[in-house]
Design an enzyme around this catalytic site. Structure first.
Site, PDB file in Angstrom:
ATOM      1  N   ASP A 280       0.891  -1.145   0.000  1.00 51.26           N
ATOM      2  CA  ASP A 280       0.000   0.000   0.000  1.00 51.26           C
ATOM      3  C   ASP A 280       0.940   1.207   0.000  1.00 51.26           C
ATOM      4  OD1 ASP A 280      -2.361   1.652   0.526  1.00 51.26           O
ATOM      5  OD2 ASP A 280      -1.545   1.838   2.545  1.00 51.26           O
TER       6      ASP A 280
ATOM      7  N   ASP B  51      -1.473  -0.816   6.093  1.00 53.19           N
ATOM      8  CA  ASP B  51      -1.564  -0.173   7.406  1.00 53.19           C
ATOM      9  C   ASP B  51      -2.992  -0.068   7.922  1.00 53.19           C
ATOM     10  OD1 ASP B  51      -2.169   1.816   5.440  1.00 53.19           O
ATOM     11  OD2 ASP B  51      -1.815   3.373   6.935  1.00 53.19           O
TER      12      ASP B  51
END
Length: 194
Positions: A13, A169
């Site tokens: 990400d 995250d």
């Protein structure tokens, strides 16, 4: 160093995982929430990291019983973010993983950011020319938590989903990775959670 030798590719990400730019996004969202009357809940907004901006507005409207125009709110958020200080920096622990495995594995980025933003952040940090695949919110019909983003990265890498591991995250991103049939590693406050 975390042992990822069972995989052939790593998908990161971007915001909050590989690049630290979440703070400036949170500042912009806080201002938008104040302007449009959404209650500000920093933890909740952080949990939506990786969700495309338009979809975030839809979620906020549903959660708080409001009916603001998602396009209008998304445009305002983008303008506020652009006005802020959003100098990107790499997140040391995940970037160390990137550097360690770059010569032996394929690298991709799967992000809920729009393509222009992702290209800018990845260029500014010198990462863009070093990755093998990039899929953004602009490239998929269904953003995270749908698996589409990560599945498209795997296709671009020429790998099967099970050959990839995702660094994320947020729980929304973790759900997207799991739905794609990929293992994932959580990064919290810049630290890899093993």
């Amino acid at each position: 160093m975390i042992d990822l030798s069972q995989y052939r590719g790593i998908i990161f990400d971007m915001d909050g995982t590989l690049i630290d730019s979440m703070g400036s996004h949170q500042d912009a969202w806080r201002a938008v929430c104040e302007e449009y009357g959404y209650p500000w809940d920093e933890e909740y907004m952080y949990s939506l990291g990786g969700v495309p901006t338009l979809q975030t507005v839809v979620v906020l409207n549903e959660k708080y019983g409001m009916s603001h125009d998602p396009v209008e709110v998304a445009v305002r958020k983008k303008l506020l973010w652009e006005e802020g200080d959003h100098t990107p920096k790499v997140i040391a622990e995940t970037f160390a993983v990137f550097e360690h495995y770059r010569s032996s594995m394929k690298m991709g980025v799967g992000t809920g950011a729009e393509r222009a933003h992702a290209v800018e952040m990845l260029t500014d940090t010198g990462i863009l020319p070093r990755i093998d695949a990039l899929v953004t919110a602009s490239d998929v019909e269904n953003g995270k938590p749908a698996p589409d983003t990560f599945l498209q990265v795997a296709v671009q890498l020429g790998l099967q989903p099970a050959e990839c591991v995702v660094f994320e995250d947020t729980q929304i991103g973790a759900k997207a990775a799991a739905a794609a049939g990929m293992d994932y590693v959580i990064v919290k406050d810049g630290k890899i959670q093993c």
